[in-house]
Scaffold this motif. Structure first.
Motif, PDB file in Angstrom:
ATOM      1  N   VAL A 122       0.221   3.373  -9.141  1.00 10.59           N
ATOM      2  CA  VAL A 122       1.559   3.649  -9.641  1.00 10.59           C
ATOM      3  C   VAL A 122       2.388   3.941  -8.399  1.00 10.59           C
ATOM      4  O   VAL A 122       2.078   4.851  -7.635  1.00 10.59           O
ATOM      5  N   ARG A 123       3.385   3.122  -8.144  1.00  9.94           N
ATOM      6  CA  ARG A 123       4.273   3.314  -6.994  1.00  9.94           C
ATOM      7  C   ARG A 123       5.589   3.880  -7.505  1.00  9.94           C
ATOM      8  O   ARG A 123       6.156   3.380  -8.480  1.00  9.94           O
ATOM      9  N   PHE A 124       6.064   4.919  -6.837  1.00 12.60           N
ATOM     10  CA  PHE A 124       7.310   5.562  -7.250  1.00 12.60           C
ATOM     11  C   PHE A 124       8.439   5.194  -6.302  1.00 12.60           C
ATOM     12  O   PHE A 124       8.231   5.040  -5.103  1.00 12.60           O
ATOM     13  N   THR A 125       9.634   5.071  -6.881  1.00  8.77           N
ATOM     14  CA  THR A 125      10.826   4.858  -6.064  1.00  8.77           C
ATOM     15  C   THR A 125      11.130   6.134  -5.293  1.00  8.77           C
ATOM     16  O   THR A 125      10.506   7.168  -5.529  1.00  8.77           O
ATOM     17  N   GLY A 126      12.092   6.069  -4.412  1.00  6.70           N
ATOM     18  CA  GLY A 126      12.436   7.229  -3.592  1.00  6.70           C
ATOM     19  C   GLY A 126      13.236   8.294  -4.314  1.00  6.70           C
ATOM     20  O   GLY A 126      13.384   9.399  -3.822  1.00  6.70           O
ATOM     21  N   GLY A 127      13.778   7.984  -5.476  1.00  9.94           N
ATOM     22  CA  GLY A 127      14.526   8.975  -6.228  1.00  9.94           C
ATOM     23  C   GLY A 127      15.957   9.145  -5.792  1.00  9.94           C
ATOM     24  O   GLY A 127      16.566  10.187  -6.055  1.00  9.94           O
ATOM     25  N   SER A 128      16.542   8.142  -5.136  1.00  9.87           N
ATOM     26  CA  SER A 128      17.914   8.277  -4.639  1.00  9.87           C
ATOM     27  C   SER A 128      18.940   8.356  -5.765  1.00  9.87           C
ATOM     28  O   SER A 128      20.049   8.842  -5.554  1.00  9.87           O
ATOM     29  N   THR A 129      18.581   7.917  -6.978  1.00 13.78           N
ATOM     30  CA  THR A 129      19.512   7.986  -8.108  1.00 13.78           C
ATOM     31  C   THR A 129      19.035   8.973  -9.168  1.00 13.78           C
ATOM     32  O   THR A 129      19.390   8.863 -10.329  1.00 13.78           O
ATOM     33  N   GLY A 130      18.226   9.926  -8.772  1.00 15.80           N
ATOM     34  CA  GLY A 130      17.672  10.905  -9.726  1.00 15.80           C
ATOM     35  C   GLY A 130      16.171  10.998  -9.537  1.00 15.80           C
ATOM     36  O   GLY A 130      15.648  10.760  -8.449  1.00 15.80           O
ATOM     37  N   ARG A 131      15.476  11.317 -10.602  1.00 17.00           N
ATOM     38  CA  ARG A 131      14.021  11.438 -10.544  1.00 17.00           C
ATOM     39  C   ARG A 131      13.407  10.061 -10.250  1.00 17.00           C
ATOM     40  O   ARG A 131      13.850   9.046 -10.789  1.00 17.00           O
ATOM     41  N   PRO A 132      12.411  10.004  -9.361  1.00 17.72           N
ATOM     42  CA  PRO A 132      11.781   8.708  -9.049  1.00 17.72           C
ATOM     43  C   PRO A 132      11.204   8.031 -10.292  1.00 17.72           C
ATOM     44  O   PRO A 132      10.763   8.698 -11.224  1.00 17.72           O
ATOM     45  N   LYS A 133      11.240   6.716 -10.268  1.00 17.39           N
ATOM     46  CA  LYS A 133      10.674   5.922 -11.358  1.00 17.39           C
ATOM     47  C   LYS A 133       9.394   5.265 -10.860  1.00 17.39           C
ATOM     48  O   LYS A 133       9.287   4.902  -9.695  1.00 17.39           O
ATOM     49  N   GLY A 134       8.430   5.118 -11.744  1.00 19.96           N
ATOM     50  CA  GLY A 134       7.149   4.525 -11.365  1.00 19.96           C
ATOM     51  C   GLY A 134       7.008   3.104 -11.860  1.00 19.96           C
ATOM     52  O   GLY A 134       7.524   2.741 -12.910  1.00 19.96           O
ATOM     53  N   GLY A 135       6.309   2.309 -11.076  1.00 23.32           N
ATOM     54  CA  GLY A 135       5.978   0.942 -11.461  1.00 23.32           C
ATOM     55  C   GLY A 135       4.497   0.707 -11.188  1.00 23.32           C
ATOM     56  O   GLY A 135       3.953   1.210 -10.208  1.00 23.32           O
ATOM     57  N   LEU A 136       3.848  -0.043 -12.070  1.00 22.37           N
ATOM     58  CA  LEU A 136       2.431  -0.332 -11.891  1.00 22.37           C
ATOM     59  C   LEU A 136       2.224  -1.485 -10.930  1.00 22.37           C
ATOM     60  O   LEU A 136       2.969  -2.467 -10.950  1.00 22.37           O
ATOM     61  N   ARG A 137       1.217  -1.355 -10.098  1.00 29.12           N
ATOM     62  CA  ARG A 137       0.821  -2.438  -9.212  1.00 29.12           C
ATOM     63  C   ARG A 137      -0.564  -2.897  -9.631  1.00 29.12           C
ATOM     64  O   ARG A 137      -1.486  -2.116  -9.754  1.00 29.12           O
ATOM     65  N   ARG A 138      -0.654  -4.175  -9.873  1.00 30.93           N
ATOM     66  CA  ARG A 138      -1.951  -4.770 -10.198  1.00 30.93           C
ATOM     67  C   ARG A 138      -2.418  -5.567  -8.992  1.00 30.93           C
ATOM     68  O   ARG A 138      -1.651  -5.910  -8.130  1.00 30.93           O
ATOM     69  N   SER A 139      -3.689  -5.858  -8.960  1.00 33.03           N
ATOM     70  CA  SER A 139      -4.234  -6.611  -7.846  1.00 33.03           C
ATOM     71  C   SER A 139      -5.111  -7.717  -8.388  1.00 33.03           C
ATOM     72  O   SER A 139      -5.758  -7.560  -9.418  1.00 33.03           O
ATOM     73  N   VAL A 140      -5.136  -8.834  -7.684  1.00 32.41           N
ATOM     74  CA  VAL A 140      -5.989  -9.941  -8.113  1.00 32.41           C
ATOM     75  C   VAL A 140      -7.363  -9.860  -7.468  1.00 32.41           C
ATOM     76  O   VAL A 140      -8.222 -10.654  -7.753  1.00 32.41           O
ATOM     77  N   ARG A 141      -7.552  -8.889  -6.582  1.00 32.60           N
ATOM     78  CA  ARG A 141      -8.868  -8.702  -5.970  1.00 32.60           C
ATOM     79  C   ARG A 141      -9.117  -7.209  -5.782  1.00 32.60           C
ATOM     80  O   ARG A 141      -8.180  -6.427  -5.659  1.00 32.60           O
ATOM     81  N   PRO A 142     -10.370  -6.817  -5.730  1.00 30.52           N
ATOM     82  CA  PRO A 142     -10.668  -5.400  -5.552  1.00 30.52           C
ATOM     83  C   PRO A 142     -10.290  -4.923  -4.163  1.00 30.52           C
ATOM     84  O   PRO A 142     -10.077  -5.725  -3.261  1.00 30.52           O
ATOM     85  N   PRO A 143     -10.188  -3.605  -3.977  1.00 26.26           N
ATOM     86  CA  PRO A 143      -9.885  -3.083  -2.651  1.00 26.26           C
ATOM     87  C   PRO A 143     -10.962  -3.485  -1.659  1.00 26.26           C
ATOM     88  O   PRO A 143     -12.093  -3.761  -2.039  1.00 26.26           O
ATOM     89  N   ARG A 144     -10.604  -3.528  -0.399  1.00 24.70           N
ATOM     90  CA  ARG A 144     -11.544  -3.933   0.649  1.00 24.70           C
ATOM     91  C   ARG A 144     -11.983  -2.702   1.421  1.00 24.70           C
ATOM     92  O   ARG A 144     -11.399  -2.368   2.442  1.00 24.70           O
ATOM     93  N   PRO A 145     -13.027  -2.025   0.934  1.00 25.92           N
ATOM     94  CA  PRO A 145     -13.432  -0.761   1.563  1.00 25.92           C
ATOM     95  C   PRO A 145     -13.863  -0.906   3.008  1.00 25.92           C
ATOM     96  O   PRO A 145     -13.730   0.027   3.787  1.00 25.92           O
ATOM     97  N   GLU A 146     -14.323  -2.073   3.413  1.00 30.39           N
ATOM     98  CA  GLU A 146     -14.750  -2.235   4.801  1.00 30.39           C
ATOM     99  C   GLU A 146     -13.577  -2.096   5.766  1.00 30.39           C
ATOM    100  O   GLU A 146     -13.734  -1.632   6.888  1.00 30.39           O
ATOM    101  N   LEU A 147     -12.374  -2.448   5.317  1.00 31.67           N
ATOM    102  CA  LEU A 147     -11.203  -2.253   6.165  1.00 31.67           C
ATOM    103  C   LEU A 147     -10.854  -0.780   6.278  1.00 31.67           C
ATOM    104  O   LEU A 147     -10.468  -0.304   7.337  1.00 31.67           O
TER     105      LEU A 147
END
Length: 183
Positions: A144-169
């Protein structure tokens, strides 16, 4: 800066905490695929490993900005569907106690032994005998990524991924500055 030897594919940070250990410690708290994990821990290596470990078991992660008022952090944690609230106890213990009181269904998980909640690092210290089996699916919300809140309380948006995280990195880049030990 002190660089820890990485004996775990997900990395090792202060106190011997391992990323794979977090991958087994998080589900032991009752977290399951689809749950929300909210993190208030600043920019410390354990926070990065929590995010990767939570994503590997299929949880979405919201990283809260540390400079927001506690009332905003409560609202953001609630909007993120928080099942577990992970925090750095030295700096954010008081905020976590307030957030826990406002979100009683969220499990409080501390990145250390002090403060309210359960210490998440202690059970994560040993490397599990079996590798952590990813439960991630491509359709899962990763963050869940939140905006900076410059126009009030931050808003959240979902981020999906087409591949799993790369723990080796992550494992290749995790470093713990000694100045962050009491963070």
């Amino acid at each position: 800066m002190m660089v820890h030897q990485l004996t775990d594919p997900l990395g090792t940070v202060s106190g011997g905490t391992t990323g794979a250990g977090l991958g087994t410690a998080l589900p032991a708290t009752g977290l399951r695929r689809g749950d929300g994990v909210t993190v208030l821990a600043g920019n410390r290596p354990e926070a990065v490993l929590v995010r990767v470990a939570a994503n590997l078991i299929g949880c979405r992660v919201a990283m809260l900005h540390t400079d927001r008022p506690v009332a905003d952090q409560i609202a953001l944690a609630e909007s993120a569907g928080t099942a577990a609230f992970v925090f750095g106890p030295a700096r954010f213990g008081a905020a976590a106690a307030r957030i826990g009181a406002e979100l009683p269904s969220a499990e409080l998980l501390a990145l250390g032994p002090t403060g309210p909640g359960t210490d998440l690092l202690e059970p994560a210290a040993p490397l599990p005998a079996e590798p952590v089996a990813p439960r991630f699916r491509p359709e899962d919300a990763m963050a869940v990524r939140f905006t900076g809140g410059s126009t009030g309380r931050p808003k959240g948006g979902l981020r999906r991924s087409v591949r799993p995280p790369r723990p080796e990195l992550v494992a290749a880049t995790v470093r713990t500055p000694t100045a962050m030990q009491g963070y």
